[in-house]
Scaffold this active site. Structure first.
Site, PDB file in Angstrom:
ATOM      1  N   LEU A   1     -11.971  -2.603 100.512  1.00  0.00           N
ATOM      2  CA  LEU A   1     -11.059  -3.192  99.527  1.00  0.00           C
ATOM      3  C   LEU A   1     -11.801  -4.255  98.718  1.00  0.00           C
ATOM      4  CD1 LEU A   1      -8.201  -3.503  98.369  1.00  0.00           C
ATOM      5  CD2 LEU A   1      -7.714  -5.127 100.201  1.00  0.00           C
ATOM      6  N   ALA A   2     -11.906  -4.041  97.413  1.00  0.00           N
ATOM      7  CA  ALA A   2     -12.662  -4.957  96.559  1.00  0.00           C
ATOM      8  C   ALA A   2     -11.963  -5.126  95.221  1.00  0.00           C
ATOM      9  CB  ALA A   2     -14.078  -4.427  96.347  1.00  0.00           C
ATOM     10  N   VAL A   3     -12.005  -6.347  94.707  1.00  0.00           N
ATOM     11  CA  VAL A   3     -11.395  -6.686  93.423  1.00  0.00           C
ATOM     12  C   VAL A   3     -12.397  -7.491  92.610  1.00  0.00           C
ATOM     13  CG1 VAL A   3      -9.534  -7.946  92.270  1.00  0.00           C
ATOM     14  CG2 VAL A   3      -9.071  -6.700  94.395  1.00  0.00           C
TER      15      VAL A   3
ATOM     16  N   ALA B   1      -4.771  -6.614  94.930  1.00  0.00           N
ATOM     17  CA  ALA B   1      -5.068  -6.150  96.284  1.00  0.00           C
ATOM     18  C   ALA B   1      -3.809  -5.624  96.972  1.00  0.00           C
ATOM     19  CB  ALA B   1      -5.679  -7.282  97.107  1.00  0.00           C
ATOM     20  N   SER B   2      -2.688  -6.301  96.787  1.00  0.00           N
ATOM     21  CA  SER B   2      -1.439  -5.835  97.394  1.00  0.00           C
ATOM     22  C   SER B   2      -0.994  -4.512  96.779  1.00  0.00           C
ATOM     23  CB  SER B   2      -0.341  -6.893  97.231  1.00  0.00           C
ATOM     24  OG  SER B   2      -0.093  -7.157  95.863  1.00  0.00           O
TER      25      SER B   2
ATOM     26  N   ALA C   1      -8.818 -16.240 106.809  1.00  0.00           N
ATOM     27  CA  ALA C   1      -7.372 -16.454 106.772  1.00  0.00           C
ATOM     28  C   ALA C   1      -6.713 -15.804 105.559  1.00  0.00           C
ATOM     29  CB  ALA C   1      -7.075 -17.955 106.792  1.00  0.00           C
ATOM     30  N   ALA C   2      -7.400 -15.833 104.414  1.00  0.00           N
ATOM     31  CA  ALA C   2      -6.817 -15.268 103.194  1.00  0.00           C
ATOM     32  C   ALA C   2      -6.609 -13.760 103.324  1.00  0.00           C
ATOM     33  CB  ALA C   2      -7.720 -15.580 102.001  1.00  0.00           C
TER      34      ALA C   2
ATOM     35  N   TYR D   1      -3.026  -8.958 104.489  1.00  0.00           N
ATOM     36  CA  TYR D   1      -2.664  -7.782 105.271  1.00  0.00           C
ATOM     37  C   TYR D   1      -1.344  -7.979 106.011  1.00  0.00           C
ATOM     38  CZ  TYR D   1      -7.558  -6.677 104.325  1.00  0.00           C
ATOM     39  OH  TYR D   1      -8.755  -6.433 103.700  1.00  0.00           O
TER      40      TYR D   1
END
Length: 256
Positions: free
Chosen positions: A178-180, A190-191, A218-219, A224
């Site tokens: 998962l990359a932005v 991402a969501s 944490a982020a 997720y």
């Protein structure tokens, strides 16, 4: 079924001449009144209606998910520019900067990412692996032909390390990569990508999704968790002490 206004029904009530028992005249028992049936109005050719329906379906099915200004679809396998753009987005997200020769090692890393992508596309069935890409749904905001700004990989796997927590399940959908793009982060892309993974899970008939995240990130873990994932396992404590790598957590999401 939609009906036309009643005034259109009553506008035409022709009497159809049906032969009676004697073979002549009109048998009133067979008279048809259109007020009892919907009127079929021919306003366009069958070809025109079919074309309109197909166009509407193409627009509707262009994206697996479209929300927050982002649209997520499958990667175009035959688009070389898009393949390179996907590799660039993932390389920028996962490359660890070095003090010396950083540009050289980044190019090498990007080439590795592209090679791995091409290998998976070539050797995986379309219903076992997919690379999903995100782009802006507003055409006016796209500044180039290569508009991909977010990526995620999904693969059907059967590893026992995950399935042992879910007796009865034979496979699961593993979410990774998962990359932005940096300029587009914190904009709910991402969501949206994770939501598209849910759609693929449903389309492929899989009930379980799994992914791994760093324990101290944490982020990512919050992202997720908000998407419905929960932690079911962590790497052993000795992993970071003896092996020297960051500990990860296994997070899963299951559909009933």
């Amino acid at each position: 079924m939609a009906h036309l206004p009643q005034r259109l029904y009553s506008a035409a009530r022709p009497e159809f001449q049906y032969p009676g028992r004697s073979g002549q005249g009109t048998d009133r028992r067979w008279k048809l009144s259109w007020s009892r049936f919907p009127v079929i109005v021919r306003c366009a050719s069958t070809e025109s209606l079919t074309s309109l329906t197909q166009n509407a379906a193409e627009i509707e099915l262009k994206y697996l998910v479209s929300q927050h200004g982002w649209g997520v679809r499958r990667l175009r396998r035959d688009d070389e520019d898009e393949l390179r753009r996907v590799a660039l987005v993932q390389a920028e997200a996962f490359h660890i900067p070095l003090a010396l020769f950083n540009d050289f090692f980044f190019m090498f890393f990007q080439a590795e990412v592209l090679s791995a992508l091409l290998y998976k596309l070539k050797n995986s069935s379309p219903d076992r692996y997919a690379c999903l890409v995100a782009e802006q749904t507003n055409e006016a905001e796209k500044s180039s032909s290569s508009s991909v700004v977010g990526v995620v990989d999904i693969t059907v796997q059967t590893e026992n390390s995950v399935l042992r927590h879910f007796p009865g399940d034979e496979e699961y959908l593993y979410v990774s990569g998962l990359a932005v793009s940096k300029a587009q982060r914190r904009k709910k892309m991402a969501s949206t990508l994770l939501k598209a993974c849910d759609v693929i899970c449903y389309l492929w008939g899989v009930k379980l999704l799994a992914l791994r995240a760093y324990e101290d990130d944490a982020a990512a873990r919050n992202l997720y968790s908000n998407a419905g994932y929960s932690v079911i396992e962590s790497d052993p404590p000795w992993t970071s002490t003896w092996i020297g790598r960051k500990r990860r957590v296994l997070m899963t999401k299951r559909f009933s």
